[in-house]
Design an enzyme around this catalytic site. Structure first.
Site, PDB file in Angstrom:
ATOM      1  N   GLU A   9      -5.961  24.496  23.233  1.00  0.00           N
ATOM      2  CA  GLU A   9      -6.387  23.941  24.901  1.00  0.00           C
ATOM      3  C   GLU A   9      -5.437  24.731  25.714  1.00  0.00           C
ATOM      4  OE1 GLU A   9      -6.163  21.847  28.500  1.00  0.00           O
ATOM      5  OE2 GLU A   9      -4.741  22.099  27.048  1.00  0.00           O
ATOM      6  N   GLU A  10      -4.073  24.952  25.559  1.00  0.00           N
ATOM      7  CA  GLU A  10      -3.293  25.256  26.181  1.00  0.00           C
ATOM      8  C   GLU A  10      -3.373  26.574  26.896  1.00  0.00           C
ATOM      9  OE1 GLU A  10      -1.722  23.245  27.759  1.00  0.00           O
ATOM     10  OE2 GLU A  10      -1.005  21.421  26.713  1.00  0.00           O
ATOM     11  N   ASP A  14      -6.267  13.238  27.358  1.00  0.00           N
ATOM     12  CA  ASP A  14      -5.271  14.434  27.414  1.00  0.00           C
ATOM     13  C   ASP A  14      -4.391  14.299  28.737  1.00  0.00           C
ATOM     14  OD1 ASP A  14      -3.958  16.830  27.174  1.00  0.00           O
ATOM     15  OD2 ASP A  14      -5.539  18.194  27.941  1.00  0.00           O
ATOM     16  N   HIS A  57       4.653  19.949  29.705  1.00  0.00           N
ATOM     17  CA  HIS A  57       4.900  21.341  29.439  1.00  0.00           C
ATOM     18  C   HIS A  57       6.646  21.539  29.411  1.00  0.00           C
ATOM     19  CE1 HIS A  57       0.934  22.961  30.670  1.00  0.00           C
ATOM     20  NE2 HIS A  57       0.706  21.678  29.659  1.00  0.00           N
TER      21      HIS A  57
END
Lengths: 474, 474
Positions: free
Chosen positions: A321-322, A349, A419
């Site tokens: 996904e990232e 998410d 993150h």
């Protein structure tokens, strides 16, 4: 240290009123009782984070997670567990250092944005020009030539697309190419952060094909503020930074799938899921180990209930996904023929904090229906529903009309650690995670039983192409 | 980004009640009006942090600050400004890296404690044993042999000497020698932190003469939690860490002094101050650039008022509080003959957040007197007084009977950033700092006018020798 005596969960408010009528769906009540008393999601998350670790696309850890999550769901007795191969980008971080050189020397912490090119080994040294939007960088014209552009936009907790992460993510994703178009030699961005302990936040960027490629990195809120103070005082600010990251050839990875076949309409499917990959810093606990283990535990709870749903319930742990969304895209392609029978997809998410309820993007009356289905979750205040929902990984299904739901968490502190090196298990409260898994199980079960199903979704055609795929729609 | 329109300060609550009687001391009211409307403390702090930077003992930056603060106080027209040479320890940080090797590899962020010896260049690699107190480490006996001791004690905001920084500082200061006595080869400590964004907190340690010297470093709360989880699961945890720090020969530094001579009793002195040195990480903004610039601005406000106090008011910016207390000790030695005439010393060393009031350690009735003197500070809620006050730098004067006061700040978030890379100017609110300088000016003025002065202090004889000098008394 957030530790939970799970026995305390047994003291949760009684789920049926003594002597009164039951809510009518015994299965839902049982899921809630079992879900709130289980530490299954947390135990799975602890394994994923502590025993495997961060799971960047292309890493050995991600493929360990692809294997382990399958083994774990087989141990949980899910009817069918399998994986579907997906080729993913393979970007790796390297050396990272930076410094403010003038008007006064200061250290400057840098963290490469995912997919950035490296700098030359000696780094990039240039004067800084500061902007807060893509419009401002375009307006710089020649004033950006030979400079490093700093995108300095502060975001706020719960700020949404106006003042939150959504307002900044386009700068991170597209800022390098826009800066390069006006002649910049490097791009820095103030971390998209709602807390400031000198912690940098990474995240994906992408180069446009028709713009020069310049290196891109995040700086901490503190260093962005310092540079701002110097510039506001009329000083010229010179900085240097070095990035050793690189893009390698695509690597094999996989989506992980597990399903309980529906007893009446097995070809109709409710998808629940999150993404298994994470950034390389931290442990990917909130983003999105939480979403994966919530979904794994939800399908386990349904299986353990002994009741078979009318429709198929399928957990999907998406890869990449990232920095590519390859898993989400691959799922929609591989399963294109089935998507007309996908009655809903629910993604989690936004971390593992206390669940609030569900966001819904679907056809007429869908929100009202989901609101009704969520009512039993009022037992732990997770019954708040809102218009607008989904998730990056399930977004490729939107064009096929699949109703999009998000399991929503209290995200007040999510962008404190999102993150970063600080996205670690200790930030997750086991009780919160149990409530999330329970809410996911109840909604998946209820949508699998629902007749008629939610009205199909017609996504808006407008898109903001500066933002990453999956969050381009308003 | 905490920015202040200073004009807003002019809207502060009226300081005299319309038509009613004045509080009787026109000088105090004028100090309050001028102090709240001035951004002088913040401008000084901005120079100290942004234009000079961190100020570790032995560094060029500290000596720049010694020079600049004198120039600045001369510009402010203070009667007499001078420095007094002090030799200080000269410890420097070097390479720092660490890793958890087993049961699963994870990065481990380490930050050397100040004054630690280095590790060998190849680092120290050993199994970890975890304790939460000096008593527990002593009880380990042979079980510590060849191991790395991790002091893992969580502290809490406003936890005081029971659950706060005061409960942990003895572990940091004395933990290495106590671990070495039972055969440990290295010492790690969970950062004394009240927030967790994977940010390590440094601070002073000291070796006992009669124990082996082992390297000592802080780890982040996250890594301490991870190690704890592994140990709690019955796993053996192996880590490695490397420190390149070193102790160099003592270096010259200086205390900076500035005074307004008293008009009636110039030989009697009120000392106000903070410490000019800081740790090498961050900018030393809260610790203790704030205390220095609060004191510099306080004495400037008094000078600018045009009124001469009865007694002398002296600002002292102490050197080397962090890793030696040489400045505080030198002041008490150099001025020993004057200390019987020192009527009070006030230190500000708990940051620059909103002032609460004053802590007081002095003789009978002193607290009641200070409470009365603080009454005008109710205008901005800085009139809360408590029994027990002082500061490390002024503590050597305690044995001479000098009444000890602390300017107290709201320290709820102080240990979020204390001794970290995140102790930067952006954490300081200009309005908060102005209130602090005002409170300091008012109390210094009032004590310089007070007849009779505060009763002399008789400090308790009991000391906790495991804690750093200056905070050993209860």
């Amino acid at each position: 240290m957030r530790r939970l005596l799970f026995s305390a969960l047994l003291l949760a408010p009684a789920l049926t009123t003594g002597g009164g009528p039951s809510t009518g769906d015994d299965a839902v009540e049982r899921l809630i009782a079992a879900g709130l008393a289980s530490d299954g999601a947390y135990r799975k998350l602890a394994y994923l984070t502590d025993r495997i670790g961060p799971r960047l696309s292309g890493s050995e850890n991600l493929e360990k997670a692809v294997r382990w999550t399958q083994e774990e769901m087989r141990r949980d007795g899910i009817d069918r567990v399998w994986s579907e191969k997906v080729m993913v980008p393979h970007w790796v971080r390297g050396v990272e250092h930076g410094k403010i050189l003038a008007p006064t020397e200061h250290p400057m912490i840098v963290m490469a944005l995912g997919m950035s090119d490296p700098t030359p080994p000696e780094g990039i040294t240039a004067e800084v020009v500061e902007v807060a939007s893509l419009e401002e960088v375009k307006a710089l014209g020649d004033r950006a030539k030979g400079k490093i552009v700093l995108y300095n936009k502060k975001i706020f907790p719960n700020g949404g697309s106006d003042r939150g992460y959504g307002a900044g993510v386009g700068l991170r994703y597209s800022g390098a190419s826009e800066a390069a178009r006006v002649g910049a030699v490097g791009m820095l961005i103030r971390s998209l952060a709602t807390a400031d302990l000198r912690t940098p936040h990474t995240g994906a960027m992408a180069y446009k094909d028709d713009a020069p490629r310049i290196p891109a990195a995040a700086v901490t809120p503190e260093d962005a503020e310092l540079i701002h103070r110097f510039l506001a005082a009329g000083e010229k600010v010179r900085v240097t930074f070095t990035l050793g990251c690189k893009n390698l050839p695509d690597a094999p990875s996989a989506n992980v799938l597990a399903e309980i076949r529906g007893g009446e309409k097995p070809e109709e499917v409710v998808v629940i899921g999150g993404h298994l990959d994470s950034w390389d810093v931290g442990q990917g606990a909130q983003d999105d180990g939480a979403g994966c283990t919530i979904s794994m535990e939800a399908i386990r709870l349904i299986k353990a209930s002994g009741r078979r749903p009318k429709r198929t319930i399928r957990a999907v742990l998406f890869t990449n996904e990232e920095n590519g969304l390859r898993g989400g895209k691959a799922y929609a392609e591989t399963h294109a023929a089935e998507l007309s029978g996908h009655v809903a997809a629910i993604e989690s998410d936004s971390g593992g904090a206390r669940p609030l309820g569900f966001g819904v993007s679907a056809g007429p009356e869908a929100l009202a229906t989901v609101t009704r289905l969520a009512k039993p979750l009022a037992a732990f205040a997770a019954d708040e529903t809102t218009e607008g929902g989904g998730g990056a990984d399930i977004s490729p299904m939107a064009d096929h009309g699949v109703p999009q739901l998000s399991l929503r968490q209290d995200s007040t502190h999510y962008f404190d650690i999102h993150h970063t090196m600080a996205d670690t298990l200790d930030k997750v409260d086991p009780h919160d995670l149990a409530m999330n898994a329970t809410a996911m199980a109840v909604m998946a079960w209820s949508l699998a039983e629902l007749d008629p199903p939610l009205a199909r979704y017609s996504p808006p055609k407008t898109e903001d192409a500066s933002k990453p795929p999956g969050i381009r729609r308003p």
